[in-house]
Motif scaffolding. Structure first.
Motif, short mmCIF file in Angstrom:
data_model
loop_
_atom_site.label_atom_id
_atom_site.label_comp_id
_atom_site.label_asym_id
_atom_site.label_seq_id
_atom_site.Cartn_x
_atom_site.Cartn_y
_atom_site.Cartn_z
N CYS A 85 0.80 -1.22 0.00
CA CYS A 85 0.00 0.00 0.00
C CYS A 85 0.83 1.27 0.00
O CYS A 85 1.84 1.37 0.69
CB CYS A 85 -0.91 0.01 1.23
N ASP A 86 0.36 2.24 -0.77
CA ASP A 86 0.95 3.58 -0.76
C ASP A 86 0.41 4.37 0.43
O ASP A 86 1.07 5.27 0.93
CB ASP A 86 0.62 4.34 -2.04
N GLY A 87 -0.79 4.07 0.85
CA GLY A 87 -1.41 4.73 1.99
C GLY A 87 -2.26 3.73 2.74
O GLY A 87 -2.79 2.78 2.16
N ILE A 88 -2.39 3.94 4.04
CA ILE A 88 -3.14 3.02 4.88
C ILE A 88 -4.10 3.81 5.75
O ILE A 88 -3.72 4.82 6.34
CB ILE A 88 -2.20 2.19 5.79
N LEU A 89 -5.34 3.36 5.83
CA LEU A 89 -6.33 3.90 6.76
C LEU A 89 -6.55 2.83 7.81
O LEU A 89 -6.98 1.72 7.50
CB LEU A 89 -7.65 4.23 6.06
#
Length: 51
Positions: free
Chosen positions: A38-42
């Motif tokens: 992932c490039d970003g994680i929530l």
């Protein structure tokens, strides 16, 4: 979940999909996989977004 062969098969499929520049939502408890793909994680805790 699943044995290592199944996990590796899933990892290969995810990698192929992501190479096509598509948006992919992955739900997982595996922090290492999330960091790998992932490039970003929530992150959610009890349904609340954590920063």
């Amino acid at each position: 979940m699943g044995d290592e062969e199944f996990k590796e098969k899933c990892r290969l499929i995810i990698t192929e999909i992501m190479a096509g520049e598509k948006v992919v939502f992955i739900v997982s408890h595996d922090k290492e996989d999330m960091q790998r793909y992932c490039d970003g994680i929530l992150s959610l805790t009890h349904g609340v977004a954590c920063v």
